[in-house]
Design a protein around this motif. Structure first.
Motif, PDB file in Angstrom:
ATOM      1  N   THR A  52       4.879   8.282   4.118  1.00 56.48           N
ATOM      2  CA  THR A  52       5.543   7.332   5.018  1.00 56.48           C
ATOM      3  C   THR A  52       5.651   7.911   6.418  1.00 56.48           C
ATOM      4  O   THR A  52       6.027   9.057   6.589  1.00 56.48           O
ATOM      5  N   MET A  56       9.309   5.024  10.017  1.00 55.82           N
ATOM      6  CA  MET A  56       9.735   4.108   8.953  1.00 55.82           C
ATOM      7  C   MET A  56      10.810   4.720   8.054  1.00 55.82           C
ATOM      8  O   MET A  56      11.352   4.040   7.193  1.00 55.82           O
ATOM      9  N   GLN A  57      11.117   5.987   8.247  1.00 55.02           N
ATOM     10  CA  GLN A  57      12.109   6.643   7.377  1.00 55.02           C
ATOM     11  C   GLN A  57      13.524   6.333   7.820  1.00 55.02           C
ATOM     12  O   GLN A  57      13.827   6.151   8.931  1.00 55.02           O
TER      13      GLN A  57
END
Length: 57
Positions: A52, A56-57
């Protein structure tokens, strides 16, 4: 009267301009650039630790 060319005659070529020299190399340069970008993309994908992306974390 038409004269035959002698064995010692040299046919002089018109000097090519710099743009004409690079015109023949455009294809090679484009293929080299695509290969470099592909290697960089693969390297970047393989060197990431996580699947990821950070944003987006």
């Amino acid at each position: 009267m038409h004269t035959e060319p002698h064995a010692g005659d040299v046919k002089h070529h018109k000097p090519r301009h710099l743009a004409e020299k690079f015109e023949g190399m455009i294809g090679v340069v484009m293929v080299a650039a695509i290969c470099l970008l592909a290697v960089g993309l693969i390297y970047g994908i393989l060197m990431t630790g996580q699947a990821t992306p950070k944003w987006m974390q």
